[in-house]
Design an enzyme around this catalytic site. Structure first.
Site, PDB file in Angstrom:
ATOM      1  N   TYR A  76      -3.808   2.902  -3.274  1.00 24.12           N
ATOM      2  CA  TYR A  76      -2.691   2.168  -2.670  1.00 24.12           C
ATOM      3  C   TYR A  76      -1.405   3.006  -2.691  1.00 24.12           C
ATOM      4  CZ  TYR A  76       0.419  -1.894  -1.893  1.00 24.12           C
ATOM      5  OH  TYR A  76       1.357  -2.779  -1.393  1.00 24.12           O
ATOM      6  N   LYS A 136       0.679   4.390   0.556  1.00 22.32           N
ATOM      7  CA  LYS A 136       2.078   4.021   0.825  1.00 22.32           C
ATOM      8  C   LYS A 136       2.977   5.259   0.792  1.00 22.32           C
ATOM      9  CE  LYS A 136       1.411  -0.458   1.306  1.00 22.32           C
ATOM     10  NZ  LYS A 136       1.573  -1.115   2.615  1.00 22.32           N
TER      11      LYS A 136
HETATM   12  N1  LIG Z   1       3.176  -8.971  -1.927  1.00 23.68           N
HETATM   13  C1  LIG Z   1       3.776  -7.969  -2.546  1.00 23.68           C
HETATM   14  O1  LIG Z   1       4.227  -8.087  -3.698  1.00 23.68           O
HETATM   15  C2  LIG Z   1       3.929  -6.647  -1.840  1.00 23.68           C
HETATM   16  C3  LIG Z   1       4.658  -5.647  -2.506  1.00 23.68           C
HETATM   17  C4  LIG Z   1       4.829  -4.433  -1.877  1.00 23.68           C
HETATM   18  C5  LIG Z   1       4.298  -4.194  -0.637  1.00 23.68           C
HETATM   19  N2  LIG Z   1       3.578  -5.159  -0.020  1.00 23.68           N
HETATM   20  C6  LIG Z   1       3.038  -4.836   1.305  1.00 23.68           C
HETATM   21  O2  LIG Z   1       3.469  -5.807   2.224  1.00 23.68           O
HETATM   22  C7  LIG Z   1       2.476  -5.963   3.248  1.00 23.68           C
HETATM   23  C8  LIG Z   1       2.087  -7.426   3.358  1.00 23.68           C
HETATM   24  O3  LIG Z   1       1.613  -7.855   2.097  1.00 23.68           O
HETATM   25  P1  LIG Z   1       1.287  -9.386   1.775  1.00 23.68           P
HETATM   26  O4  LIG Z   1       1.529  -9.553   0.326  1.00 23.68           O
HETATM   27  O5  LIG Z   1       1.958 -10.274   2.741  1.00 23.68           O
HETATM   28  O6  LIG Z   1      -0.303  -9.353   2.023  1.00 23.68           O
HETATM   29  P2  LIG Z   1      -1.288 -10.545   2.507  1.00 23.68           P
HETATM   30  O7  LIG Z   1      -2.647 -10.123   2.031  1.00 23.68           O
HETATM   31  O8  LIG Z   1      -0.771 -11.871   2.109  1.00 23.68           O
HETATM   32  O9  LIG Z   1      -1.235 -10.431   4.111  1.00 23.68           O
HETATM   33  C9  LIG Z   1      -1.714  -9.275   4.768  1.00 23.68           C
HETATM   34  C10 LIG Z   1      -2.104  -9.637   6.188  1.00 23.68           C
HETATM   35  O10 LIG Z   1      -2.596  -8.426   6.806  1.00 23.68           O
HETATM   36  C11 LIG Z   1      -3.800  -8.733   7.500  1.00 23.68           C
HETATM   37  N3  LIG Z   1      -4.653  -7.538   7.562  1.00 23.68           N
HETATM   38  C12 LIG Z   1      -5.209  -6.875   6.520  1.00 23.68           C
HETATM   39  N4  LIG Z   1      -5.960  -5.852   6.965  1.00 23.68           N
HETATM   40  C13 LIG Z   1      -5.855  -5.862   8.325  1.00 23.68           C
HETATM   41  C14 LIG Z   1      -6.411  -5.050   9.349  1.00 23.68           C
HETATM   42  N5  LIG Z   1      -7.240  -4.024   9.076  1.00 23.68           N
HETATM   43  N6  LIG Z   1      -6.102  -5.334  10.626  1.00 23.68           N
HETATM   44  C15 LIG Z   1      -5.285  -6.393  10.942  1.00 23.68           C
HETATM   45  N7  LIG Z   1      -4.745  -7.190  10.005  1.00 23.68           N
HETATM   46  C16 LIG Z   1      -5.028  -6.927   8.710  1.00 23.68           C
HETATM   47  C17 LIG Z   1      -4.454  -9.843   6.692  1.00 23.68           C
HETATM   48  O11 LIG Z   1      -5.389 -10.575   7.471  1.00 23.68           O
HETATM   49  C18 LIG Z   1      -3.234 -10.679   6.270  1.00 23.68           C
HETATM   50  O12 LIG Z   1      -2.916 -11.667   7.230  1.00 23.68           O
HETATM   51  C19 LIG Z   1       1.321  -5.039   2.862  1.00 23.68           C
HETATM   52  O13 LIG Z   1       1.432  -3.821   3.552  1.00 23.68           O
HETATM   53  C20 LIG Z   1       1.533  -4.840   1.381  1.00 23.68           C
HETATM   54  O14 LIG Z   1       0.977  -3.618   0.935  1.00 23.68           O
HETATM   55  C21 LIG Z   1       3.379  -6.382  -0.589  1.00 23.68           C
END
Ligand SMILES: NC(=O)c1ccc[n+]([C@@H]2O[C@H](COP(=O)([O-])OP(=O)(O)OC[C@H]3O[C@@H](n4cnc5c(N)ncnc54)[C@H](O)[C@@H]3O)[C@@H](O)[C@H]2O)c1
Length: 241
Positions: free
Chosen positions: A144, A148
């Site tokens: 991961y 990133k």
């Molecule tokens: N939640 C956190 O604390 C956090 C922290 C830092 C970064 N992020 C980043 O923020 C972004 C969103 O995270 P989140 O927590 O909302 O995740 P989440 O899992 O709640 O939502 C992710 C969405 O992406 C979609 N997805 C995944 N793989 C896919 C693909 N191959 N093609 C199309 N759609 C796809 C999923 O279906 C889902 O709807 C991510 O990139 C994650 O790495 C999240």
């Protein structure tokens, strides 16, 4: 603020991406959501749904074609879709490494490759990549963090490649945000992460949306290649990361 603008958000069906899509809708934008899982309850008022996997070049091309047919342009691309498959390296499978790199880095690259020629031609575009504070390095996240970190580098390269076309490319790096992704963590892991937050504050998807709409605004035309943490201060201080 975004009326007359067409916005594409990947992974916009839930979590942070959904909040980003909702914010653009509220600000008057025409929003498309590309996600591999679109909930049954979804309606066009949530953003126009496009089902597809961002790691499949054919799905990406089909989504972009649909938007161009219906709306004729893409002003803003938000590369938000992302996944985790956490393990220390001695327990991580090759498949777990590959899939995370494929979604988080190659998927964003495929999206950029499909959308950038359209933005170059129109001499306008805003691309916002959602990385993570974890790019600084987090035990258990070699896949991961590398994905990133790669996304941060991709942002910087594209910012330079597009600087003469009024297309900006920036990164938002969220810290701990409550979403379905983090709700899947074991309670003791979640609790230890909360304890490391300055003031014990956890962010919301809406906090991330605020940074995204800043970079995506017309007015941010001289800001490119930059990274903005949305982490309640976790990335600063002698104790970081
Ligand atoms: N939640 C956190 O604390 C956090 C922290 C830092 C970064 N992020 C980043 O923020 C972004 C969103 O995270 P989140 O927590 O909302 O995740 P989440 O899992 O709640 O939502 C992710 C969405 O992406 C979609 N997805 C995944 N793989 C896919 C693909 N191959 N093609 C199309 N759609 C796809 C999923 O279906 C889902 O709807 C991510 O990139 C994650 O790495 C999240």
């Amino acid at each position: 603020m975004f009326s007359d603008q067409v916005i594409l958000v990947t992974g916009g069906a839930r979590g942070i991406g959904k909040a980003i899509a909702e914010r653009f809708l509220r600000l008057g934008g025409t929003v498309y959501v590309l996600d591999q899982h679109i909930p049954e309850s979804w309606s066009d008022a949530d953003g126009m749904p496009l089902k597809g996997d961002i790691t499949q070049a054919d799905d990406v091309a089909a989504a972009v074609r649909t938007i161009m047919d219906r709306s004729g342009r893409i002003d803003v691309l938000v590369n938000n879709a992302g996944i985790t498959r956490d393990h220390v390296i001695w327990k991580m499978s090759e498949e777990e490494f590959d899939r995370v790199l494929e979604v988080n880095l190659k998927g964003a690259w495929l999206m950029c490759r499909a959308v950038i020629p359209l933005m170059r031609e129109r001499r306008y575009g805003r691309i916002v990549n959602i990385a993570s504070r974890a790019w600084l390095g987090n035990p258990g996240q070699s896949n991961y963090a590398a994905s990133k970190g790669g996304l941060v580098s991709l942002t910087r390269v594209l910012a330079l490649e597009l600087a003469n076309r009024n297309v900006t490319v920036n990164t938002v790096a969220p810290g701990l945000i409550r979403t379905p992704l983090t709700e899947a963590l074991k309670p003791e892991v979640w609790e230890s992460l909360v304890q490391k937050q300055p003031g014990g504050q956890v962010g919301t998807p809406e906090d991330v949306a605020t940074a995204v709409t800043f970079f995506a605004s017309r007015e941010a035309q001289f800001i490119t290649g930059q990274l903005l943490y949305v982490d309640g201060g976790r990335s600063v201080g002698a104790g970081a990361p």
